[in-house]
Design an enzyme around this catalytic site. Structure first.
Site, PDB file in Angstrom:
ATOM      1  N   THR A 131      33.052   7.101 -19.307  1.00 48.71           N
ATOM      2  CA  THR A 131      32.771   6.716 -17.609  1.00 48.71           C
ATOM      3  C   THR A 131      33.062   7.693 -16.807  1.00 48.71           C
ATOM      4  OG1 THR A 131      35.163   5.920 -17.567  1.00 48.71           O
ATOM      5  CG2 THR A 131      33.292   4.124 -17.869  1.00 48.71           C
ATOM      6  N   HIS A 150      44.219  13.296 -17.003  1.00 52.08           N
ATOM      7  CA  HIS A 150      45.041  12.137 -17.281  1.00 52.08           C
ATOM      8  C   HIS A 150      44.912  11.175 -16.352  1.00 52.08           C
ATOM      9  CE1 HIS A 150      48.093  11.731 -19.787  1.00 52.08           C
ATOM     10  NE2 HIS A 150      49.058  11.405 -18.366  1.00 52.08           N
ATOM     11  N   GLU A 157      39.775   8.090 -11.260  1.00 47.22           N
ATOM     12  CA  GLU A 157      40.168   8.712 -12.065  1.00 47.22           C
ATOM     13  C   GLU A 157      39.102   9.236 -11.803  1.00 47.22           C
ATOM     14  OE1 GLU A 157      40.960   8.623 -16.207  1.00 47.22           O
ATOM     15  OE2 GLU A 157      42.311   7.080 -16.091  1.00 47.22           O
TER      16      GLU A 157
END
Ligand code: GRF
Length: 195
Positions: free
Chosen positions: A13, A110, A180
């Protein structure tokens, strides 16, 4: 055109977010040069193929020795004239030879607020489980440059999300994943302007 190569192992993704950002102009003057997967089953490969992007599988079955995998990755990255390497859910630690070959040009995403919940053993759901078990009130995501350590390189961008009452690791993981996708685009733009 800056050529970005994306290393993946799973769903992809974050890779999709990069592809979408390029296609919609949120990332300019860049293209995805290739996708390299450590896992032949990674759905990320299908995403790449759908967008006409060159894909490579460099895994243990073809290259049992890590040093040979590293050499294969370096040659694919060079063959594809890579300017920037993005680790987007890449579940393997890079060997120093690869870091040296692309020094300052490798970034990683991360799913925690580094320096918290990072390093050995902190990947995927383990991160979110640990955050919830510790009773943290917030978590987040970090994009950083990659150096020889695990999740230790200089931070490019970081964003927080709340940990809500009753969150399962999956709930928290989904909230972090959304962030993210946003900060990976921002970080790539920041890095491009500095390259
Ligand atoms: C993300 O949480 C990323 O931070 C971590 O692995 C996950 C990959 O997700 N390193 P996806 O493959 O990009 O969907």
């Amino acid at each position: 055109m800056l050529r970005i190569s994306v290393l993946v192992s799973g769903g992809g993704t974050n890779l999709q977010a990069v592809i979408d950002s390029i296609e919609t102009g949120r990332i300019r003057n860049a293209e995805v040069a290739c996708i390299i997967s450590s896992n032949p089953q990674a759905f990320a490969l299908e995403r790449g193929i759908k967008h006409g992007i060159k894909t490579f599988v460099i895994d243990k079955s073809q290259y049992p020795a890590m040093s040979l995998r590293t050499k294969a990755i370096i040659s694919a990255l060079k063959e594809e004239k890579t300017d920037l390497v993005v680790l987007a859910g890449y579940m393997s630690v890079l060997e120093p030879e690869l870091i040296e070959a692309f020094r300052g040009k490798i970034i990683n995403i991360h799913p925690s607020l580094i320096p918290k919940y990072c390093g050995k053993g902190f990947y995927g759901h383990h991160v979110h489980e640990a955050v919830i078990a510790a009773g943290e009130k917030e978590s987040g995501a970090t994009v950083h440059f990659v150096d020889e350590g695990v999740d230790t390189g200089p931070i490019i961008i970081q964003q927080k999300v709340p940990v809500l009452e009753g969150d399962t690791p999956d709930d928290l993981g989904a909230r972090v994943l959304k962030i993210e996708h946003q900060i990976l685009t921002e970080a790539i733009n920041k890095v491009i302007s500095g390259l």
